[in-house]
Scaffold this active site. Structure first.
Site, PDB file in Angstrom:
ATOM      1  N   CYS A   8       2.611  -8.454  13.445  1.00 40.38           N
ATOM      2  CA  CYS A   8       3.947  -8.836  12.984  1.00 40.38           C
ATOM      3  C   CYS A   8       5.022  -8.019  13.691  1.00 40.38           C
ATOM      4  O   CYS A   8       4.753  -6.919  14.188  1.00 40.38           O
ATOM      5  CB  CYS A   8       4.049  -8.705  11.469  1.00 40.38           C
ATOM      6  SG  CYS A   8       4.495  -7.080  10.927  1.00 40.38           S
ATOM      7  N   GLU A  10      -5.444  -8.203   3.023  1.00 39.03           N
ATOM      8  CA  GLU A  10      -4.870  -9.234   3.900  1.00 39.03           C
ATOM      9  C   GLU A  10      -5.980  -9.966   4.649  1.00 39.03           C
ATOM     10  O   GLU A  10      -5.969 -11.197   4.749  1.00 39.03           O
ATOM     11  CB  GLU A  10      -3.887  -8.610   4.896  1.00 39.03           C
ATOM     12  CG  GLU A  10      -3.262  -9.666   5.805  1.00 39.03           C
ATOM     13  CD  GLU A  10      -2.510  -9.058   6.990  1.00 39.03           C
ATOM     14  OE1 GLU A  10      -1.750  -8.090   6.809  1.00 39.03           O
ATOM     15  OE2 GLU A  10      -2.694  -9.586   8.109  1.00 39.03           O
ATOM     16  N   SER A  56      -2.773   2.392   3.654  1.00 40.16           N
ATOM     17  CA  SER A  56      -1.931   1.473   4.424  1.00 40.16           C
ATOM     18  C   SER A  56      -2.384   1.441   5.881  1.00 40.16           C
ATOM     19  O   SER A  56      -2.455   2.477   6.545  1.00 40.16           O
ATOM     20  CB  SER A  56      -0.468   1.932   4.344  1.00 40.16           C
ATOM     21  OG  SER A  56       0.264   1.365   5.413  1.00 40.16           O
ATOM     22  N   SER A  57      -2.684   0.255   6.328  1.00 34.29           N
ATOM     23  CA  SER A  57      -3.132   0.077   7.705  1.00 34.29           C
ATOM     24  C   SER A  57      -2.009   0.479   8.669  1.00 34.29           C
ATOM     25  O   SER A  57      -2.224   1.166   9.663  1.00 34.29           O
ATOM     26  CB  SER A  57      -3.523  -1.392   7.886  1.00 34.29           C
ATOM     27  OG  SER A  57      -3.927  -1.644   9.164  1.00 34.29           O
ATOM     28  N   ASN A  58      -0.799   0.061   8.317  1.00 33.20           N
ATOM     29  CA  ASN A  58       0.359   0.341   9.159  1.00 33.20           C
ATOM     30  C   ASN A  58       0.551   1.836   9.393  1.00 33.20           C
ATOM     31  O   ASN A  58       0.633   2.300  10.536  1.00 33.20           O
ATOM     32  CB  ASN A  58       1.607  -0.186   8.436  1.00 33.20           C
ATOM     33  CG  ASN A  58       2.349  -1.173   9.286  1.00 33.20           C
ATOM     34  OD1 ASN A  58       2.300  -1.094  10.505  1.00 33.20           O
ATOM     35  ND2 ASN A  58       3.036  -2.091   8.651  1.00 33.20           N
ATOM     36  N   CYS A 101       3.927 -12.287   2.591  1.00 31.62           N
ATOM     37  CA  CYS A 101       4.859 -12.230   3.724  1.00 31.62           C
ATOM     38  C   CYS A 101       4.660 -13.439   4.650  1.00 31.62           C
ATOM     39  O   CYS A 101       3.524 -13.877   4.885  1.00 31.62           O
ATOM     40  CB  CYS A 101       4.602 -10.937   4.493  1.00 31.62           C
ATOM     41  SG  CYS A 101       5.640 -10.769   5.932  1.00 31.62           S
ATOM     42  N   HIS A 149       0.833  -1.206   0.000  1.00 35.49           N
ATOM     43  CA  HIS A 149       0.000   0.000   0.000  1.00 35.49           C
ATOM     44  C   HIS A 149       0.866   1.254   0.000  1.00 35.49           C
ATOM     45  O   HIS A 149       0.966   1.964   0.990  1.00 35.49           O
ATOM     46  CB  HIS A 149      -0.929  -0.011   1.223  1.00 35.49           C
ATOM     47  CG  HIS A 149      -2.020  -1.005   1.083  1.00 35.49           C
ATOM     48  ND1 HIS A 149      -2.518  -1.733   2.130  1.00 35.49           N
ATOM     49  CD2 HIS A 149      -2.724  -1.401  -0.002  1.00 35.49           C
ATOM     50  CE1 HIS A 149      -3.471  -2.535   1.690  1.00 35.49           C
ATOM     51  NE2 HIS A 149      -3.603  -2.346   0.406  1.00 35.49           N
ATOM     52  N   THR A 204      -2.183  -8.371  10.600  1.00 32.90           N
ATOM     53  CA  THR A 204      -0.829  -8.192  11.144  1.00 32.90           C
ATOM     54  C   THR A 204      -0.479  -6.755  11.501  1.00 32.90           C
ATOM     55  O   THR A 204       0.486  -6.509  12.210  1.00 32.90           O
ATOM     56  CB  THR A 204       0.221  -8.665  10.111  1.00 32.90           C
ATOM     57  OG1 THR A 204      -0.049  -7.995   8.883  1.00 32.90           O
ATOM     58  CG2 THR A 204       0.190 -10.154   9.905  1.00 32.90           C
ATOM     59  N   HIS A 233      -9.877  -5.105   3.839  1.00 33.59           N
ATOM     60  CA  HIS A 233      -8.436  -5.076   3.567  1.00 33.59           C
ATOM     61  C   HIS A 233      -8.034  -6.390   2.886  1.00 33.59           C
ATOM     62  O   HIS A 233      -8.498  -7.463   3.272  1.00 33.59           O
ATOM     63  CB  HIS A 233      -7.679  -4.907   4.895  1.00 33.59           C
ATOM     64  CG  HIS A 233      -6.221  -4.629   4.732  1.00 33.59           C
ATOM     65  ND1 HIS A 233      -5.319  -5.609   4.377  1.00 33.59           N
ATOM     66  CD2 HIS A 233      -5.498  -3.492   4.860  1.00 33.59           C
ATOM     67  CE1 HIS A 233      -4.107  -5.072   4.305  1.00 33.59           C
ATOM     68  NE2 HIS A 233      -4.186  -3.787   4.605  1.00 33.59           N
TER      69      HIS A 233
END
Ligand code: SF4
Length: 358
Positions: A274, A168, A303-305, A138, A77, A236, A166
């Protein structure tokens, strides 16, 4: 992958970031101090996905130059990286290809699966077409899949803390249905978690439940039947504190309903945040303890992160600007940034504090 390292570095290496790192993460110019979080940049999963995509391009260009290379959605993302991939001649198709897109795929074509994986059904279709999958999923995402498959084989419903839409999470939920008889339910907020806990304890209106979580549970999921034995896992890239709270609340509901001695039959939990996500959240937490005027978070808006990092800054009450790249720093006076609340870019004037006013 080794042979494309130099090319990848030439596209993504930042001399400025290296300079800041070499000076202990601090850059000073007149009255401005820039502090860089200790963990910054691509995580190991993303680095590997990018390396694999570049390696696939190099391999097919040399071994079978006319082979079309497709990518399912976004490799990660981050719009800059996806543009770069597109510029290399890799064709981007939908994460879940349409019939038209599938009809274009031929045996021997290469299809890159992004870092967050793909749904079981999509992978099957690609393989049935005779395409060559270049799987960049990943390892940390795969360990969530393993856990969810295990729950499913034991007829335990997976409650996944994540965003139902999402990629993932979609890939993860598809694992629950493909390898066992278990169901899944995705919860995103603590309010949703409380609603589920209340249903576990007191029952409720089934239609209302199904309407509320529409699109976030497996076909045939019945909250009256499938919330008796649950296993919690998470996307994650969620916030650790929030994920722990989700599992704590569901665990408490199960203890209250069935009693502590029976807990093992009704509740399981596996922390699937993660390591790279955790390191970034920890690094920012540390940075937020220092006095700062504002925080800039750089990354893809989907992007979730990075969204969670921006949330952390806002939760701290710090002026936070979430930008996709340097072009958004338009001038000393003007910044274009993404509002997590309005879900689009907004403009803020006079974003840099006046140093003489301190
Ligand atoms: S699971 Fe973690 S390490 Fe892997 S791609 Fe996602 S954020 Fe990166």
């Amino acid at each position: 992958m080794e042979t494309v390292q130099a090319q990848v570095l030439s596209h993504y290496r930042s001399e400025l970031v290296e300079r800041i790192r070499a000076h202990g993460g601090i850059l000073e110019a007149d009255s401005l101090t820039v502090k860089l979080a200790k963990e910054f940049g691509f995580c190991y999963g993303v680095e590997r996905a990018i390396d694999l995509a570049y390696a696939a391009k190099k391999y097919f260009s040399e071994a079978a130059p006319n082979t079309p290379i497709y990518l399912l959605g976004e490799i990660i993302h981050n719009p800059e990286v996806n543009d770069q991939i597109r510029n290399m001649g890799i064709q981007i198709i939908s994460p879940k290809p349409t019939e038209e897109e599938l009809s274009r795929l031929k045996a021997g074509d290469a299809v890159i699966i992004p870092a967050f994986g793909t749904e079981v059904g999509t992978r099957k279709k690609i393989e049935e077409k005779g395409c060559i999958p270049v799987d960049t999923t990943c390892g940390d995402v795969m360990s969530v899949w393993k856990r969810v498959r295990q729950y499913s084989k034991e007829n335990v419903t997976s409650i996944i803390h994540g965003k139902a839409k999402h990629e993932e999470t979609k890939a993860t939920t598809s694992q629950a249905r493909a390898y066992g008889s278990g169901h899944y339910l995705v919860v995103f907020t603590l309010a949703e978690t409380d609603y589920v806990c209340n249903y576990i304890l007191n029952g409720g209106n089934k239609n209302e439940f199904l309407e509320k979580f529409k699109g976030a549970y497996s076909a045939g999921f019945d909250p009256d039947i499938h919330l008796q034995a649950v296993g919690v896992a998470n996307q994650t890239t969620m916030l650790r504190g929030e994920t722990e709270e989700v599992q704590r609340r569901i665990k408490q509901a199960m203890i209250k309903k069935y009693g502590e001695p029976e807990l093992d039959k009704h509740f399981r939990f596996f922390d699937t945040i993660c390591g790279a996500t955790q390191d970034r959240q920890d690094a920012l937490q540390k940075l937020l303890r220092e006095p700062m005027d504002l925080l800039i978070v750089i990354g893809g808006y989907n992007s979730s992160n990075t969204s969670h990092l921006a949330e952390m800054g806002e939760a701290k009450g710090l002026r936070t600007y979430f930008i996709r790249n340097a072009s958004r720093l338009e001038s000393r006076e003007k910044i274009v940034h993404y509002s997590l609340h309005e879900k689009h870019e907004i403009v803020t004037e006079n974003w840099l504090p006046d140093p003489t006013a301190r």
